[in-house]
Scaffold this active site. Structure first.
Site, PDB file in Angstrom:
ATOM      1  N   ASP A   1       0.870  -1.177   0.000  1.00 16.28           N
ATOM      2  CA  ASP A   1       0.000   0.000   0.000  1.00 16.28           C
ATOM      3  C   ASP A   1       0.905   1.223   0.000  1.00 16.28           C
ATOM      4  O   ASP A   1       1.661   1.452   0.941  1.00 16.28           O
ATOM      5  CB  ASP A   1      -0.901  -0.010   1.241  1.00 16.28           C
ATOM      6  CG  ASP A   1      -2.076   0.958   1.100  1.00 16.28           C
ATOM      7  OD1 ASP A   1      -2.112   1.714   0.114  1.00 16.28           O
ATOM      8  OD2 ASP A   1      -2.954   0.950   1.979  1.00 16.28           O
TER       9      ASP A   1
ATOM     10  N   ASP B   1      -2.705   2.308  -6.158  1.00 13.65           N
ATOM     11  CA  ASP B   1      -1.630   2.329  -5.165  1.00 13.65           C
ATOM     12  C   ASP B   1      -1.628   1.127  -4.231  1.00 13.65           C
ATOM     13  O   ASP B   1      -0.979   1.167  -3.183  1.00 13.65           O
ATOM     14  CB  ASP B   1      -1.729   3.603  -4.327  1.00 13.65           C
ATOM     15  CG  ASP B   1      -3.022   3.689  -3.525  1.00 13.65           C
ATOM     16  OD1 ASP B   1      -4.004   3.042  -3.919  1.00 13.65           O
ATOM     17  OD2 ASP B   1      -3.044   4.408  -2.511  1.00 13.65           O
ATOM     18  N   GLU B   2      -2.301   0.062  -4.618  1.00 14.14           N
ATOM     19  CA  GLU B   2      -2.459  -1.056  -3.679  1.00 14.14           C
ATOM     20  C   GLU B   2      -2.556  -2.363  -4.453  1.00 14.14           C
ATOM     21  O   GLU B   2      -3.225  -2.432  -5.486  1.00 14.14           O
ATOM     22  CB  GLU B   2      -3.728  -0.835  -2.858  1.00 14.14           C
ATOM     23  CG  GLU B   2      -3.965  -1.831  -1.752  1.00 14.14           C
ATOM     24  CD  GLU B   2      -5.247  -1.518  -0.986  1.00 14.14           C
ATOM     25  OE1 GLU B   2      -5.537  -2.275  -0.051  1.00 14.14           O
ATOM     26  OE2 GLU B   2      -5.963  -0.553  -1.336  1.00 14.14           O
TER      27      GLU B   2
END
Length: 493
Positions: A11, A105-106
């Site tokens: 993350d 983003d993960e």
């Protein structure tokens, strides 16, 4: 469940805000808030410095301004965020063929499937190397969680924030979970959490002690069974490399409610065209057209129409959306409109024009008339050029910079780059011909290709010397050699 902590969850840390800080030296270490800056805007991401003041994602922007009046408030730069995300995903795919992106983003990674890890020691080494490679390639940081299941890996990465790594050894999962709030578990939101609290259940340990039958009684069969399994740290979900896209949609929230029915219709047509562009960009088509309308009183209505076969034709989607709009009363005003397509396929059915009202010639003629007017409406006059706060610009004399704010016929620019020190601020008329929008610069300076550079015997070659990165990080880097109170100084932003 596996016996080694070889599921990794990455993350990125305050992703949008971190990218903005990395690209703007004057904002490093300062409170930065990224999101919609209008009266109805919401926070997309807040830097850790802004979170100290209570600002968080999904908060109304007006509330954020009251909590952190001196923060830098910036309009998102999604193209840049996508570019950085692609660099990160390339590093993940170098570790394993099983990478499951959850957002820009993960992502989850199955390290065992790629042979990158097989026990706790190798998993920790892989996680630490990944963090170093991400920093070398992108200039920003990510947090890593390692565990034997997806649920625990995600919990571990949250605990690791910011810029850390947490590994949960197999066999310790239940002890780790027991003191945690029930809200830690996936699927337990505010409503479920309050329901459990009223039943005297506030921790995961108490959830497990309550027993499966009691949870089924309180929450229903499906949710009760699932929560009981999670409370016992049972999670057999695999990392899935390809997540099927269920729908494609676009929507806009308006600063001022739209009352004019003609304007509402024009906005729906514009959204339909944007939706089709996104649909085609993904190589998809769809059968079901969905219209979303949020009215002045916050009531939200959705209407849908299913076609005989999948389409990616803008005329067909526009006509379907217009028919759906006819079913909705917008008399009191509209604050949000959205158009989406579901029932996706990777092919189209050519004869769907029969479903659009009117023949093809009439549609083309009508389209040429109706789309010209909105385009003219949205195109600002020469003296009304818009300069979104945080976006990149270039001046013929002063070089590259970014917009700190605009309004009252002026735009304020700070001239700096990701590789410079804090830059100087200058103000120009909004119609200054020497000032133009610019593309974002890479966060890490690109390394020029070096041709025919001799190396001493046994010495390293130049291609391996990319900012100290090696292996996957070097490959990714070469693949891409390619105080905030001043922000938003007037009504023009």
């Amino acid at each position: 469940m596996r016996t080694a902590p070889t599921i990794l969850h990455l993350d990125m840390d305050a992703f949008f805000a971190s990218v903005e800080q990395a690209s703007k030296p004057s904002l490093r270490g300062k409170a930065v808030v990224v999101g919609g800056l209008g009266p109805r805007g919401v926070v997309a991401t807040a830097s850790y410095e802004a979170r100290v003041f209570g600002v968080h994602s999904a908060m109304p922007m007006g509330q954020a301004r009251r909590l952190a009046p001196n923060a830098a408030y910036l309009v998102p730069r999604f193209e840049l965020y996508r570019t950085i995300s692609e660099q990160v995903m390339r590093l993940l795919r170098a570790l394993s063929p099983l990478v499951e992106p959850l957002s820009l983003d993960e992502a989850f990674v199955d390290l065992e499937a790629g042979g990158a890890a097989w026990d706790a020691t190798s998993a920790r080494l892989a996680g630490e190397k990944l963090r170093a490679d991400i920093r070398a390639v992108t200039g920003i940081t990510g947090s890593v969680g390692l565990a034997a299941s997806k649920m625990l890996a995600k919990i571990a990465s949250e605990e690791a924030k910011p810029d850390g790594l947490v590994l949960i050894p197999p066999g310790t999962e239940r002890a780790k979970l027991e003191p945690m709030s029930v809200r830690t578990l996936p699927g337990v939101g505010p409503a479920t959490g309050d329901h459990l609290r009223r039943a005297g259940i506030t921790t995961v340990g108490e959830l497990a002690e309550a027993g499966e039958d009691e949870l089924v009684r309180l929450l229903g069969k499906a949710h009760g069974h699932a929560l009981y399994a999670m409370a016992l740290a049972r999670d057999e979900r695999p990392v899935v490399a390809e997540r099927e896209t269920k729908s494609v949609s676009v929507e806009d929230t308006y600063d001022i409610d739209i009352h004019d029915r003609t304007r509402v219709g024009m906005e729906v047509r514009r959204l339909a065209d944007r939706c089709v562009r996104r649909l085609r960009g993904s190589g998809l088509s769809g059968r079901t057209i969905v219209l979303k309308v949020r009215r002045y009183d916050f009531s939200t209505l959705t209407r849908s129409e299913t076609l005989r076969g999948p389409t990616d034709d803008p005329a067909v989607v526009r006509e379907a959306a217009a028919r759906l709009l006819d079913l909705v009363d917008t008399t009191g005003g509209v604050r949000l409109l959205g158009v989406g397509v579901t029932g996706l396929a990777d092919y189209t059915q050519e004869d769907l024009f029969a479903q659009a009202a009117g023949d093809r010639a009439a549609e083309i003629a009508d389209d040429s008339e109706t789309t010209a007017e909105p385009a003219a409406e949205q195109r600002p006059a020469p003296g009304e050029r818009r300069w979104p706060a945080g976006h990149d610009v270039r001046h013929t004399e002063h070089g590259h910079g970014w917009v700190q704010g605009s309004g009252l016929g002026r735009v304020t620019v700070r001239f700096e780059t990701p590789y410079s020190g804090t830059g100087r601020v200058r103000t120009f008329p909004v119609d200054d011909p020497d000032l133009t929008p610019a593309d974002p610069l890479p966060l890490v300076p690109p390394v020029p290709m070096v041709a025919a550079v001799p190396c001493r015997p046994g010495g390293p070659g130049p291609a391996s010397e990319i900012h100290g990165a090696s292996g996957a990080a070097a490959d990714a880097a070469w693949a891409d050699t390619g105080s905030g109170a001043e922000v938003e100084t007037g009504p023009g932003t």
